[in-house]
Design a protein around this motif. Structure first.
Motif, PDB file in Angstrom:
ATOM      1  N   THR A 124     -10.042  -3.343  -0.553  1.00 20.73           N
ATOM      2  CA  THR A 124     -10.349  -2.176   0.274  1.00 20.73           C
ATOM      3  C   THR A 124     -11.786  -2.247   0.786  1.00 20.73           C
ATOM      4  OG1 THR A 124      -8.746  -0.834  -0.938  1.00 20.73           O
ATOM      5  CG2 THR A 124     -10.420   0.342   0.323  1.00 20.73           C
ATOM      6  N   PHE A 151     -13.098  -2.594   4.778  1.00 28.98           N
ATOM      7  CA  PHE A 151     -14.085  -1.774   5.479  1.00 28.98           C
ATOM      8  C   PHE A 151     -15.253  -2.601   6.019  1.00 28.98           C
ATOM      9  CE2 PHE A 151     -12.121   1.782   3.140  1.00 28.98           C
ATOM     10  CZ  PHE A 151     -11.868   2.599   4.225  1.00 28.98           C
ATOM     11  N   ARG A 207     -15.372  -4.990   9.897  1.00 32.33           N
ATOM     12  CA  ARG A 207     -15.860  -4.596  11.225  1.00 32.33           C
ATOM     13  C   ARG A 207     -17.282  -4.057  11.186  1.00 32.33           C
ATOM     14  NH1 ARG A 207     -11.039  -1.286  13.933  1.00 32.33           N
ATOM     15  NH2 ARG A 207     -12.532  -1.214  15.630  1.00 32.33           N
ATOM     16  N   GLN A 239      -9.503  -6.285  13.997  1.00 28.31           N
ATOM     17  CA  GLN A 239      -8.890  -5.042  14.442  1.00 28.31           C
ATOM     18  C   GLN A 239      -8.539  -4.171  13.234  1.00 28.31           C
ATOM     19  OE1 GLN A 239      -8.678  -4.473  17.758  1.00 28.31           O
ATOM     20  NE2 GLN A 239      -9.669  -6.465  18.009  1.00 28.31           N
ATOM     21  N   THR A 240      -8.095  -2.974  13.512  1.00 27.97           N
ATOM     22  CA  THR A 240      -7.643  -2.065  12.452  1.00 27.97           C
ATOM     23  C   THR A 240      -6.476  -2.678  11.680  1.00 27.97           C
ATOM     24  OG1 THR A 240      -8.328  -0.190  13.815  1.00 27.97           O
ATOM     25  CG2 THR A 240      -6.835   0.270  11.979  1.00 27.97           C
ATOM     26  N   SER A 241      -5.611  -3.396  12.384  1.00 29.61           N
ATOM     27  CA  SER A 241      -4.474  -4.030  11.714  1.00 29.61           C
ATOM     28  C   SER A 241      -4.941  -5.060  10.689  1.00 29.61           C
ATOM     29  CB  SER A 241      -3.544  -4.688  12.736  1.00 29.61           C
ATOM     30  OG  SER A 241      -4.239  -5.690  13.455  1.00 29.61           O
ATOM     31  N   ASP A 242      -6.054  -5.746  10.949  1.00 32.14           N
ATOM     32  CA  ASP A 242      -6.614  -6.695   9.985  1.00 32.14           C
ATOM     33  C   ASP A 242      -7.112  -5.972   8.737  1.00 32.14           C
ATOM     34  OD1 ASP A 242      -6.266  -8.959  11.714  1.00 32.14           O
ATOM     35  OD2 ASP A 242      -8.048  -8.282  12.821  1.00 32.14           O
ATOM     36  N   GLN A 243      -7.704  -4.817   8.951  1.00 32.08           N
ATOM     37  CA  GLN A 243      -8.181  -4.027   7.817  1.00 32.08           C
ATOM     38  C   GLN A 243      -7.010  -3.529   6.964  1.00 32.08           C
ATOM     39  OE1 GLN A 243     -10.598  -1.453  10.428  1.00 32.08           O
ATOM     40  NE2 GLN A 243     -12.264  -1.834   8.948  1.00 32.08           N
ATOM     41  N   VAL A 244      -5.986  -3.050   7.634  1.00 29.55           N
ATOM     42  CA  VAL A 244      -4.802  -2.581   6.913  1.00 29.55           C
ATOM     43  C   VAL A 244      -4.164  -3.740   6.148  1.00 29.55           C
ATOM     44  CG1 VAL A 244      -2.463  -1.648   7.201  1.00 29.55           C
ATOM     45  CG2 VAL A 244      -4.377  -0.664   8.485  1.00 29.55           C
TER      46      VAL A 244
END
Length: 151
Positions: A35, A39, A42, A51-56
């Motif tokens: 987690t 964060f 980026r 991207q956000t999808s990579d973080q998820v």
């Protein structure tokens, strides 16, 4: 020291203790680390576009690893006068005492095992060496149940 449990008269049940604690701590660490990494992906320019999808996905990887580690907490052994049921990582199997030659804990082994005919054996992950005296008590009880079934 807590004794292994009996759900009903004549039935013995045992689950590992220290393995469950260690697995829980490792699972929490996996989720926390992945987690934090998610964060930080980026937070500054690294030459790649996250991207956000990579973080998820990073959090998802942490969750998958945590679930994998928690699979070690599933192990359990149940025994009664008729036989023994062993639940390890992925499955549960019941053996009648007449099909079990010995219940052993080989020198240097991490877990106890059922010795079956034709040099086969089944690892009993519910009885780890790391549990020390609790495992000794469990082995004594399993051997007692096997001996009483043979009479």
């Amino acid at each position: 020291m807590t004794e292994p449990t009996s759900e009903r008269a004549g039935e013995f049940q045992f689950r590992p203790r220290k393995v469950r604690y260690v697995a829980a701590v490792i699972a929490v660490l996996f989720v926390a680390v992945f987690t934090v990494v998610a964060f930080l992906l980026r937070s500054e320019w690294t030459g790649a576009y996250f991207q956000t999808s990579d973080q998820v996905a990073m959090v998802g990887i942490g969750l998958v690893l945590a679930v994998g580690v928690l699979m070690f907490t599933r192990s359990r052994v149940r025994a009664d006068a008729a036989g023994i049921e062993v639940r390890n990582l992925l499955g549960t199997r019941r053996y009648e005492w007449k099909h079990v030659e010995h219940v052993s804990f080989p020198d240097g082994a991490s877990w106890a095992r059922l010795e079956l005919p034709d040099d086969e054996y089944v690892t009993i992950m519910a009885i780890p060496a790391i549990d020390g005296e609790r495992s000794v008590v469990a082995m004594r009880e399993l051997r007692r149940l096997k001996a009483s079934a043979e009479q």
